[in-house]
Design a protein around this motif. Structure first.
Motif: not given
Length: 250
Positions: A116-121, A157-165, A232-238
Motif C-alpha cells: 500500500x505504501x508503494x502504491x501497489x495495493x 474479524x481479528x484486526x478489522x483491516x479491509x480486504x485488499x489485493x 478452497x482457501x487462499x491468500x489475496x496477497x500471494x
C-alpha cells in the motif's frame, strides 16, 4: 552494527536480504516470511531503489506458498525489546497499518502494508468481495494473516483491516513513476485483472499448496478435480504477487 533481529511477532530469526539503496550503497531488509512482515530500521523503507522493489516482488513470489501465521497481539522491537505501537500512515493509494518503536529504532510492516505504501495495493470493493465469496470460501487477511470467511465477514474479524489485493494497474503506474525517477525505461501498461482472474489465481494457489503438502507427507489425497472450488482457501496477497510478478519481471 545491530545483530540479526528476531521477528517482532513470532520471535524467530528473520532472514536478511540485501538491496540497493537510493543513496548509492546497499541496505539489509529483515524479512519474516511466516508472519509476512518486514522490519525496517529507521527510514529504510524510503531508501529502496526501483530495482530493489522489483527484487522484493521476486522474493514474495518465491515464497508465495509458504505457510504463514497470524500476527501476535503484542509485538516487541527487535532492537530494544520495547512494545511496538500500532498506528496508521496515509498515502495516495490509501491507509495502511504500521508498528513503530517508540525509541525510533524502526518499524514493522506487513507485506500488504508495504505494498500500500508503494502504491501497489488497493482495497477490494463490495461487489468484488461478493463475487469472490461465491468462488472461494475463505482467504487469509493480508494485514494479520488470520483466516477469514468472506462469505460472512466483510472485514477481518481479528484486526478489522479491509480486504485488499494487489492492483496490477496500480503496479504499472507505480513502476512507471519509479522508472522515471530512476531513469529507467517505462513499464508497459497491462490489461486489467478481474475479480474472476483473482479467484482463479486463488484456486490455483491452493492447489499448489495442497500438492506440495501431499508430496511432503508422501500420502495420497483426493484429486483436486474432485474438490469443489468453494472449499478452497487462499491468500489475496500471494495470488496478487503471482499475477503481478508476470507483469514486472524482465
Amino acid at each position: 552494527m545491530f545483530p540479526a533481529p528476531t521477528c517482532p511477532s513470532c520471535r524467530q530469526p528473520m532472514q536478511a536480504h540485501r538491496f540497493a539503496s537510493n543513496l548509492g550503497d546497499s541496505l539489509e531488509l529483515d524479512i519474516c516470511f511466516a508472519c509476512q512482515g518486514l522490519w525496517f530500521d529507521r527510514h529504510e523503507n524510503l531508501k529502496l531503489t526501483p530495482q530493489s522493489v522489483v527484487e522484493l516482488f521476486r522474493l514474495l513470489h518465491e515464497h508465495r506458498v509458504d505457510q504463514h501465521q497470524p500476527l501476535a497481539e503484542s509485538m516487541a522491537c527487535p532492537r530494544c525489546n520495547t512494545s511496538l505501537a500500532k498506528g496508521y500512515d496515509v498515502v495516495r493509494s490509501g491507509r495502511y497499518m504500521v508498528y513503530r518503536c517508540g525509541r525510533q529504532h524502526g518499524r514493522f510492516s506487513t507485506f500488504s502494508s508495504f505494498m500500500v505504501e508503494k502504491g501497489f495495493v488497493r482495497h477490494m470493493t463490495r461487489p468484488e468481495i461478493d463475487d469472490l465469496a461465491q468462488r472461494v470460501g475463505a482467504i487469509y487477511c493480508t494485514s494479520c494473516g488470520a483466516p477469514v470467511d468472506i462469505r460472512k465477514d466483510h472485514a477481518c474479524p481479528y484486526c478489522r483491516a479491509a480486504f485488499s489485493l494487489i492492483d496490477p494497474q496500480a503496479v504499472v503506474r507505480a513502476m512507471e513513476g519509479y522508472a522515471q525517477a530512476g531513469a529507467r525505461a517505462k513499464v508497459s501498461a497491462a490489461a486489467p485483472v478481474s475479480p474472476v482472474d483473482i479467484g482463479d489465481a486463488l484456486v490455483a494457489l491452493e492447489r499448489d499448496r495442497t500438492r506440495a503438502e501431499r508430496e511432503r507427507q508422501k500420502r495420497a489425497f483426493t484429486s483436486s478435480s474432485d474438490v469443489d472450488d468453494n472449499s478452497f482457501t487462499g491468500d489475496l496477497l500471494a495470488a496478487g504477487v503471482a499475477l503481478v510478478w508476470a507483469l514486472v519481471k524482465d
